[in-house]
Design a protein around this motif. Structure first.
Motif, PDB file in Angstrom:
ATOM      1  N   ASN A  42      88.117  68.342  86.500  1.00  0.00           N
ATOM      2  CA  ASN A  42      87.920  68.118  85.070  1.00  0.00           C
ATOM      3  C   ASN A  42      87.520  66.670  84.812  1.00  0.00           C
ATOM      4  O   ASN A  42      86.607  66.395  84.029  1.00  0.00           O
ATOM      5  CB  ASN A  42      89.189  68.456  84.281  1.00  0.00           C
ATOM      6  CG  ASN A  42      89.383  69.936  84.090  1.00  0.00           C
ATOM      7  OD1 ASN A  42      88.438  70.727  84.168  1.00  0.00           O
ATOM      8  ND2 ASN A  42      90.618  70.333  83.843  1.00  0.00           N
ATOM      9  N   ASP A  91      86.113  70.574  78.454  1.00  0.00           N
ATOM     10  CA  ASP A  91      86.905  70.996  79.615  1.00  0.00           C
ATOM     11  C   ASP A  91      87.068  72.506  79.619  1.00  0.00           C
ATOM     12  O   ASP A  91      86.917  73.168  78.613  1.00  0.00           O
ATOM     13  CB  ASP A  91      88.323  70.398  79.543  1.00  0.00           C
ATOM     14  CG  ASP A  91      88.421  69.092  80.295  1.00  0.00           C
ATOM     15  OD1 ASP A  91      87.554  68.811  81.131  1.00  0.00           O
ATOM     16  OD2 ASP A  91      89.388  68.352  80.032  1.00  0.00           O
ATOM     17  N   ARG A 102      81.866  74.753  80.569  1.00  0.00           N
ATOM     18  CA  ARG A 102      81.555  73.328  80.429  1.00  0.00           C
ATOM     19  C   ARG A 102      80.146  73.209  79.844  1.00  0.00           C
ATOM     20  O   ARG A 102      79.225  73.862  80.313  1.00  0.00           O
ATOM     21  CB  ARG A 102      81.617  72.636  81.772  1.00  0.00           C
ATOM     22  CG  ARG A 102      82.984  72.745  82.405  1.00  0.00           C
ATOM     23  CD  ARG A 102      82.962  72.174  83.818  1.00  0.00           C
ATOM     24  NE  ARG A 102      84.160  72.512  84.547  1.00  0.00           N
ATOM     25  CZ  ARG A 102      85.327  71.932  84.398  1.00  0.00           C
ATOM     26  NH1 ARG A 102      85.470  70.979  83.516  1.00  0.00           N
ATOM     27  NH2 ARG A 102      86.352  72.295  85.111  1.00  0.00           N
TER      28      ARG A 102
END
Length: 165
Positions: A79, A106, A110
């Motif tokens: 992330n 996140d 994405r």
């Protein structure tokens, strides 16, 4: 081999040793990190679905990466690397005074926006594919290059939108 799931998201199938994919994705090409990168929809080496398309105004290219909730792609380390990749692209947008939503989200889906003519599309996509496979070097290199050209990009905790744009 088809794997039937009784949930709303099934059925799934196995594809070339990757995590199970949704049946609607069975005909998507597998993108190779060193193949030419063109707009379209692909399966990635890390088992995600990658979509590359120009935005309506054509000033940006929108890249979405969907991992179908694969826990291996949702680690804090990945992330953070995906966020650094988004910030690398966003640095050019801040410099050009672009106004758009945050270029990073996140989680399972994405979303990135890369300004046309800034970071080469192939370099950005290769960096995203490298993050999937656990290599953060290309992402960190792109962020360093962006900061060398466009100045410091916003850091963690500075909000969802870049200032100055």
């Amino acid at each position: 081999m088809t794997i039937e799931h009784n949930g709303i998201a099934g059925p799934y199938f196995e594809y070339d040793g990757l995590p199970a994919q949704h049946v609607v994705d069975k005909d998507l090409p597998l993108i190779h990190p060193y193949a030419p990168v063109t707009p379209g929809r692909y399966l990635t080496p890390g088992g995600g679905r990658l979509t590359i398309r120009p935005t309506e105004m054509r000033a940006h290219i929108r890249i979405t990466l969907d991992h179908l909730g694969c826990p291996a792609q949702l680690t804090d380390e990945k992330n953070n690397a995906f966020k650094r990749l988004a910030l690398a692209a966003e640095g050019y947008c801040v410099q050009a005074r672009c106004r758009h939503r945050a270029a990073h989200a996140d989680g399972v889906l994405r979303i990135f926006e890369v300004r046309t003519g800034s970071i080469p599309l192939a370099a950005f996509v290769r960096a995203a594919l490298a993050v999937e496979l656990g290599d953060f070097t290309p992402t960190d290199r792109l962020l360093q290059e962006t900061e060398a050209l466009a100045g410091p990009v916003r850091q963690e905790g500075e909000g969802d939108q870049a200032s100055g744009g």
